[in-house]
Design an enzyme around this catalytic site. Structure first.
Site, PDB file in Angstrom:
ATOM      1  N   HIS A 102       0.819  -1.209   0.000  1.00 52.87           N
ATOM      2  CA  HIS A 102       0.000   0.000   0.000  1.00 52.87           C
ATOM      3  C   HIS A 102       0.858   1.266   0.000  1.00 52.87           C
ATOM      4  O   HIS A 102       0.365   2.359  -0.293  1.00 52.87           O
ATOM      5  CB  HIS A 102      -0.921  -0.002   1.218  1.00 52.87           C
ATOM      6  CG  HIS A 102      -2.258   0.632   0.975  1.00 52.87           C
ATOM      7  ND1 HIS A 102      -2.408   1.833   0.319  1.00 52.87           N
ATOM      8  CD2 HIS A 102      -3.511   0.234   1.292  1.00 52.87           C
ATOM      9  CE1 HIS A 102      -3.688   2.143   0.250  1.00 52.87           C
ATOM     10  NE2 HIS A 102      -4.381   1.184   0.829  1.00 52.87           N
TER      11      HIS A 102
ATOM     12  N   ASP B 152      -8.298  -9.989 -18.777  1.00 56.06           N
ATOM     13  CA  ASP B 152      -7.987 -11.059 -19.722  1.00 56.06           C
ATOM     14  C   ASP B 152      -6.489 -11.049 -20.014  1.00 56.06           C
ATOM     15  O   ASP B 152      -5.973 -10.140 -20.664  1.00 56.06           O
ATOM     16  CB  ASP B 152      -8.793 -10.855 -21.007  1.00 56.06           C
ATOM     17  CG  ASP B 152      -8.559 -11.957 -22.019  1.00 56.06           C
ATOM     18  OD1 ASP B 152      -7.752 -12.869 -21.757  1.00 56.06           O
ATOM     19  OD2 ASP B 152      -9.190 -11.905 -23.094  1.00 56.06           O
TER      20      ASP B 152
END
Length: 456
Positions: A157, A401
């Site tokens: 983070h 994808d």
């Protein structure tokens, strides 16, 4: 837990071409979450004409290529004192792990309600190592019996928030498909005056203006929160259909006591609903102070606005407070209006003043979001009686994808933080929303019952 077999040692994936080498300052917002890793899981059906070996090789090659423009992810953090760190851009690389699972993909399920099963599907971070040895991005490719595979990730983070992480994942998928990079990351952290001293505002911002950093609400029944944090939690995925959401918003709008220029958003509505239900399910007394922490993305709240592709942490929490009795007895519009008031106070001036407040703190240690690593006893106020909301409703959370078809499922990794919940768009794209709620096991059944019972 799923039985996972790891294939030997991990691989270190370094940038394909030489990248900039040097020290990058972290902003105060980066520092707050610097020891937290954000996990995500992507599940895929068996691709045709591809083996586990070719998938792994393809992903490693494309990761190496995408780490060139996203070179901060190949670096390492370094302590500089007073609870602060900096980023060493040194091309030490990301970690790539291969694993096999004896179960089939059908055994996993299509949501995170079986979060304890999913825990082995994303890479773990060994916090016993010195921080300058920890990779900032880790990937685990897990192949299943009878085909199918998952890509689990853990991303620091300190380097990226959810928006930045999904930007990276989208570009990695694009490069894996053999396409060119579409949108390079915006790496200039000077917009948050990273590494610069305080401006010396007069009067300086105080803790009263930012109660988020004062631990204003103790966990139920505990002065140090440790006992509450030891209690087991579980995660449930609760779907709100488009029709249910429209009725819920209508109920919130019609029950609001104050005149409004515009109706409540779905985020404000759902946050208010979850906040009320959590109070009821936990059995709060009327005089109990309850808190909701709302995660805010500052990109479109600054003047001028930050580029959407800003690669860093531009998010932070703000809190709304109320007596539990008011939340439970008053209609949904009351809770939703509390959430709105909290969100609307975050302006350009507020953000810049917050940065100044954090810069003026001599030591950030007690504000860093990972008390396990630092050995702290208190840490953030999250947990009973509080809840924490993170929205992915406007983020591109579906359609990753990598060349073998779109994912069957994508979602945040399992959380063990009591009261944390994510809002995610349904992958069907029909307007429904999924609430991924983590709660102590003792309260989850009642929460799920009331969650739907209190809907119109």
């Amino acid at each position: 837990m799923l039985a996972i077999t790891f294939k030997g040692s991990y691989t270190t994936v370094k940038p394909w071409d030489p990248t900039w080498n040097g020290t990058m300052a972290l902003s105060e917002l980066d520092q707050l979450g610097c020891l937290t890793y954000v996990p995500s899981i992507y599940l895929y059906r068996s691709p045709q004409n591809s083996t586990a070996a070719t998938i792994a090789e393809t992903l490693e090659d494309s990761l190496s290529k995408v780490l060139v423009p996203f070179y901060p992810l190949a670096g390492r953090l370094q302590w500089i004192g007073n609870g602060r760190l900096q980023l060493q851009c040194n091309a030490m690389g990301a970690r790539f792990i291969e694993a096999e699972c004896e179960s089939s993909l059908n055994d996993i399920g299509d949501d995170l309600s079986l979060s304890r099963l999913h825990g082995n599907l994303y890479p773990s971070v060994d916090f016993s190592l010195p921080i300058h040895e920890l990779p900032l991005f880790l990937v685990q490719l897990t192949t299943f019996r009878c085909g199918g595979f998952s890509i689990g990730t853990a991303l620091s983070h300190a380097v990226a928030d959810g928006t930045a992480a999904l930007h990276f994942m989208s570009e990695w998928a694009r490069v894996t498909r053999g396409e060119a990079l579409k949108t390079p990351p915006f790496l200039n952290r000077s917009v948050f005056r990273a590494g610069e001293p305080p401006l010396g505002l007069s009067p300086p911002p105080t803790l009263d203006e930012y109660p988020e950093y004062g631990n204003p609400v103790l966990l139920i029944g505990q002065s140090d929160a440790l006992e509450e944090k030891k209690k087991k939690t579980t995660t449930a995925m609760l779907k709100i259909t488009k029709a249910q959401l429209e009725k819920l918003r209508k109920m919130a709008n019609e029950s609001c006591e104050k005149p409004m220029a515009r109706g409540f958003t779905r985020y404000e509505t759902i946050c208010g609903h979850v906040w009320r239900i959590a109070c009821k399910a936990r059995g709060h007394k009327r005089e109990q102070q309850a808190v909701i922490a709302v995660c805010i993305d500052s990109r479109n709240r600054m003047t001028p606005e930050l580029p959407r592709e800003y690669f860093g942490t531009a998010t932070f929490d703000v809190i709304a407070q109320s007596l539990a009795g008011d939340l439970m007895s008053k209609p949904l519009g009351f809770a939703a209006s509390k959430v709105r008031e909290t969100i609307e106070k975050v302006t350009d001036k507020y953000i810049k003043s917050l940065i100044e407040f954090l810069k003026n703190l001599e030591d950030l240690t007690e504000y860093i979001d990972n008390d396990t690593v630092l050995g702290k006893e208190d840490g953030p106020f999250y947990g009973n009686p509080s809840v924490t909301a993170v929205s992915w409703l406007t983020l591109p959370t579906h359609g990753f994808d990598f060349g073998w078809g779109k994912e069957q499922y994508m979602g945040p990794g399992p959380s063990e933080d009591d009261g944390n919940f994510f809002l995610i768009q349904s992958p069907e794209g029909e307007g429904s929303v999924v609430v991924a709620m983590c709660l102590q096991e003792a309260y989850m059944d009642e929460f799920k019952r009331l969650f739907y019972q209190d809907m119109p």
